[in-house]
Scaffold this active site. Structure first.
Site, short mmCIF file in Angstrom:
data_model
loop_
_atom_site.label_atom_id
_atom_site.label_comp_id
_atom_site.label_asym_id
_atom_site.label_seq_id
_atom_site.Cartn_x
_atom_site.Cartn_y
_atom_site.Cartn_z
N ILE A 38 3.19 37.01 34.10
CA ILE A 38 2.05 36.72 33.23
C ILE A 38 1.40 38.05 32.88
O ILE A 38 1.56 39.05 33.60
CB ILE A 38 1.04 35.75 33.89
N ASP A 39 0.68 38.08 31.77
CA ASP A 39 0.10 39.32 31.29
C ASP A 39 -0.84 39.94 32.33
O ASP A 39 -1.44 39.24 33.14
CB ASP A 39 -0.69 39.08 30.01
N LYS A 40 -0.98 41.24 32.25
CA LYS A 40 -1.84 41.97 33.19
C LYS A 40 -3.25 41.39 33.24
O LYS A 40 -3.82 41.21 34.32
CB LYS A 40 -1.88 43.45 32.79
#
Length: 330
Positions: free
Chosen positions: A149-151
């Site tokens: 998942i995105d940062k």
């Protein structure tokens, strides 16, 4: 093995150049090296062998071919990440056995090292927590990672600790046999209030670090969404809360799909496409939201080794929870 494409790491640098009729005739690798002094002839040969050199959209792999006039594009991959080091970073562990571990990732933590984020990642924390038990199938820089998942997106991530778990989880993700639900706070509200978004998603032609809905090419992306709360006037909502269930897992999928519906995630620095209403902006400032308001709230799957049905839930972190409370008062 293919890891689902939901990573937010850029694909590398794109170098474009045009060869004229005067440049044509010599060996292609030599000609390109002469025109691109930062790249050696050997480096260009390696890029061609990887299928990263094209002319007019046609991939070129024959280094001994004659150079022709036209527009060329070279994709320079980011440098290989060094082997990550263990770091004693606190983790919120939702589940752990000998085969896998499920954690609740905070916003601001990248899943694995990448250019610009060499440490402080989930992988660094897991190496300290799990030691040598992490599966190596994901590669040196991404041990045990089967999805990402995105940062700046918070929420639940499952990581494999054995090769058997890694292979089993990868198969579940590839078959879309994973229950993944995200909570998003968005600008306005999508219409209709419940539906399925099916598009092709790929790299934007105008910005290679961004994703976009494409008319052709890319990969199929399917998001099921439902509005669960509306903030502000019912006829013209200022913001809304959504539950988004992923059928596929493409890079930035929910963020791209919500932006395409005209209701981007609040705080999204890449796909925001315009400011929200003043009252919503004020609520975001009070809540301290400095990222996209997106949280991986539910992850459910069948344990790839034991066959046990597992389901995990995570409440949004303080910035999103506070923002939701403030929006409810509008």
């Amino acid at each position: 093995m293919i890891i689902p494409d939901d990573d937010d790491a850029p694909p590398g640098e794109v170098v474009a150049l045009t060869l004229t009729a005067e440049d044509a005739g010599g060996r292609l690798d030599k000609t390109l090296a002469e025109r691109l002094p930062d790249l050696s002839r050997a480096r260009i040969q390696a890029l061609m062998a990887q299928g990263l050199v094209s002319r007019g959209g046609v991939v070129l792999t024959d280094t001994s071919a004659k150079a022709q006039a036209g527009d060329y594009e070279l994709l320079i991959p980011p440098p290989e990440a060094a082997e990550p080091q263990a770091e004693a970073i606190p983790l919120t562990v939702l589940y752990e056995d000998t085969h896998l571990i499920v954690v609740d990732k905070p916003p601001g933590m990248a899943v694995h090292p990448a250019p610009g984020t060499p440490n402080g990642t989930l992988v660094n924390a897991l190496l300290a927590h799990c030691g040598a038990s992490l599966s190596g199938i994901g590669g040196v820089a991404r041990p045990g990672i089967v999805h990402r998942i995105d940062k700046e997106t918070s929420g639940i991530v499952v990581v494999a600790k054995t090769d058997a778990a890694h292979q089993g989880l990868s198969a579940l993700f590839a078959a879309h046999d994973i229950d993944r639900v995200y909570v998003a706070l968005v600008r306005g509200a999508p219409s209709p209030a419940r539906g399925t978004i099916t598009t092709q998603i790929g790299r934007s032609s105008s910005d290679r670090k961004k994703m976009a809905v494409l008319k052709s090419g890319g990969r199929e992306a399917v998001t099921h969404y439902a509005v669960t709360a509306i903030y502000g006037p019912q006829k013209k909502p200022l913001a809304a809360k959504l539950e988004c269930r992923l059928e596929t897992g493409r890079t930035h999928q929910i963020r791209v799909h919500m932006a395409a519906k005209g209701s981007p995630c609040l705080g999204d620095p890449v796909y925001g496409s315009g400011p929200p209403a003043p009252a919503v902006r004020e609520a975001m400032a009070k809540a301290g939201l400095t990222r996209q308001a997106l949280h991986a709230a539910v992850l459910g799957f069948v344990h790839p080794v034991t066959g046990e049905t597992l389901r995990f839930e995570s409440a949004p972190p303080p910035d999103m929870a506070t923002l939701e409370a403030l929006l409810s008062a509008l």
